[in-house]
Design a protein around this motif. Structure first.
Motif, short mmCIF file in Angstrom:
data_model
loop_
_atom_site.label_atom_id
_atom_site.label_comp_id
_atom_site.label_asym_id
_atom_site.label_seq_id
_atom_site.Cartn_x
_atom_site.Cartn_y
_atom_site.Cartn_z
N GLN A 15 -53.15 -14.11 -37.34
CA GLN A 15 -53.19 -13.37 -36.08
C GLN A 15 -52.11 -13.88 -35.12
O GLN A 15 -51.43 -13.09 -34.46
CB GLN A 15 -54.57 -13.50 -35.43
N MET A 18 -48.85 -12.60 -36.42
CA MET A 18 -48.70 -11.16 -36.15
C MET A 18 -48.30 -10.91 -34.70
O MET A 18 -47.48 -10.04 -34.41
CB MET A 18 -49.99 -10.41 -36.49
N LEU A 19 -48.87 -11.68 -33.77
CA LEU A 19 -48.49 -11.55 -32.37
C LEU A 19 -47.03 -11.92 -32.18
O LEU A 19 -46.28 -11.23 -31.47
CB LEU A 19 -49.39 -12.41 -31.48
N GLN A 20 -46.59 -13.00 -32.81
CA GLN A 20 -45.19 -13.41 -32.71
C GLN A 20 -44.26 -12.32 -33.25
O GLN A 20 -43.25 -11.99 -32.62
CB GLN A 20 -44.96 -14.71 -33.47
N VAL A 21 -44.61 -11.75 -34.39
CA VAL A 21 -43.78 -10.69 -34.99
C VAL A 21 -43.78 -9.45 -34.10
O VAL A 21 -42.73 -8.82 -33.88
CB VAL A 21 -44.26 -10.38 -36.42
N THR A 22 -44.94 -9.10 -33.57
CA THR A 22 -45.04 -7.93 -32.69
C THR A 22 -44.14 -8.09 -31.47
O THR A 22 -43.39 -7.17 -31.11
CB THR A 22 -46.50 -7.70 -32.27
N ILE A 23 -44.19 -9.25 -30.84
CA ILE A 23 -43.33 -9.49 -29.67
C ILE A 23 -41.86 -9.45 -30.08
O ILE A 23 -41.03 -8.88 -29.37
CB ILE A 23 -43.72 -10.80 -28.97
N VAL A 25 -40.46 -7.75 -32.44
CA VAL A 25 -40.04 -6.36 -32.68
C VAL A 25 -39.97 -5.59 -31.36
O VAL A 25 -38.98 -4.90 -31.09
CB VAL A 25 -41.00 -5.68 -33.68
N LEU A 26 -40.99 -5.71 -30.52
CA LEU A 26 -41.02 -4.97 -29.27
C LEU A 26 -39.93 -5.42 -28.30
O LEU A 26 -39.41 -4.61 -27.52
CB LEU A 26 -42.39 -5.08 -28.61
N VAL A 124 -49.03 -1.00 -23.61
CA VAL A 124 -48.80 -1.98 -24.66
C VAL A 124 -48.74 -3.40 -24.09
O VAL A 124 -49.37 -4.31 -24.64
CB VAL A 124 -47.53 -1.65 -25.47
N ILE A 128 -50.83 -6.75 -25.10
CA ILE A 128 -50.20 -8.00 -25.58
C ILE A 128 -50.80 -9.19 -24.83
O ILE A 128 -51.07 -10.24 -25.42
CB ILE A 128 -48.67 -7.94 -25.40
N TRP A 131 -54.25 -9.87 -26.20
CA TRP A 131 -54.11 -10.43 -27.54
C TRP A 131 -53.66 -11.89 -27.45
O TRP A 131 -54.16 -12.77 -28.12
CB TRP A 131 -53.12 -9.59 -28.34
#
Length: 141
Positions: A15, A18-23, A25-26, A124, A128, A131
């Motif tokens: 988890q 996933m947060l690191q990857v999401t940030i 990418v965004l 979003v 974040i 999350w």
């Protein structure tokens, strides 16, 4: 001191990742848009023969946008410890979204790119923050 990877469960570590990857990418969006605006000024918005003041203003705001994106990237390492930074970036981004929303009300419907930005800023980014709150508590268990 042992790393967080050894202190939390594999599911919690995923988890966090996933947060690191999401940030990561965004944050590409403000970095890319900021760079384009800095390099092309109001031409980035499709405005040709723009007045110097408008060009200056667009480049300045694009520089801020670029800095926001870089700021989000600085939150990725040891993300569970970056609560204050993430909240500051989120508040600034959310305020920008409120300003963009006021433009929608006052000036009318913007392009799809600006509507997507509005969704990122007002929907979003708060998600974040929530999350991140969960992920930051993982390291305190």
């Amino acid at each position: 001191m042992t790393s967080l990877a050894y202190q939390i469960s594999p599911a919690d570590f995923r988890q966090r990742r996933m947060l690191q990857v999401t940030i990561a990418v965004l944050a590409l969006l403000p970095v890319f848009a900021g760079l384009c605006g800095v390099m092309t000024g109001a031409g980035f918005l499709g405005i040709e023969n723009d007045p110097a003041d408008l060009d200056s203003h667009v480049r300045f705001l694009s520089g801020l946008f670029l800095a926001f994106g870089i700021g989000w990237y600085t939150c990725i390492p040891a993300i569970e410890k970056k609560t204050e930074r993430i909240r500051l970036l989120a508040i600034l981004t959310f305020c920008g979204g409120l300003a963009r929303l006021s433009s929608l009300v006052i000036a009318g419907m913007p392009s799809i790119g600006h509507l997507l930005g509005l969704g990122m800023e007002l929907l979003v980014v708060p998600c974040i923050v929530l999350w991140h709150g969960r992920v930051s508590r993982l390291g305190r268990r």
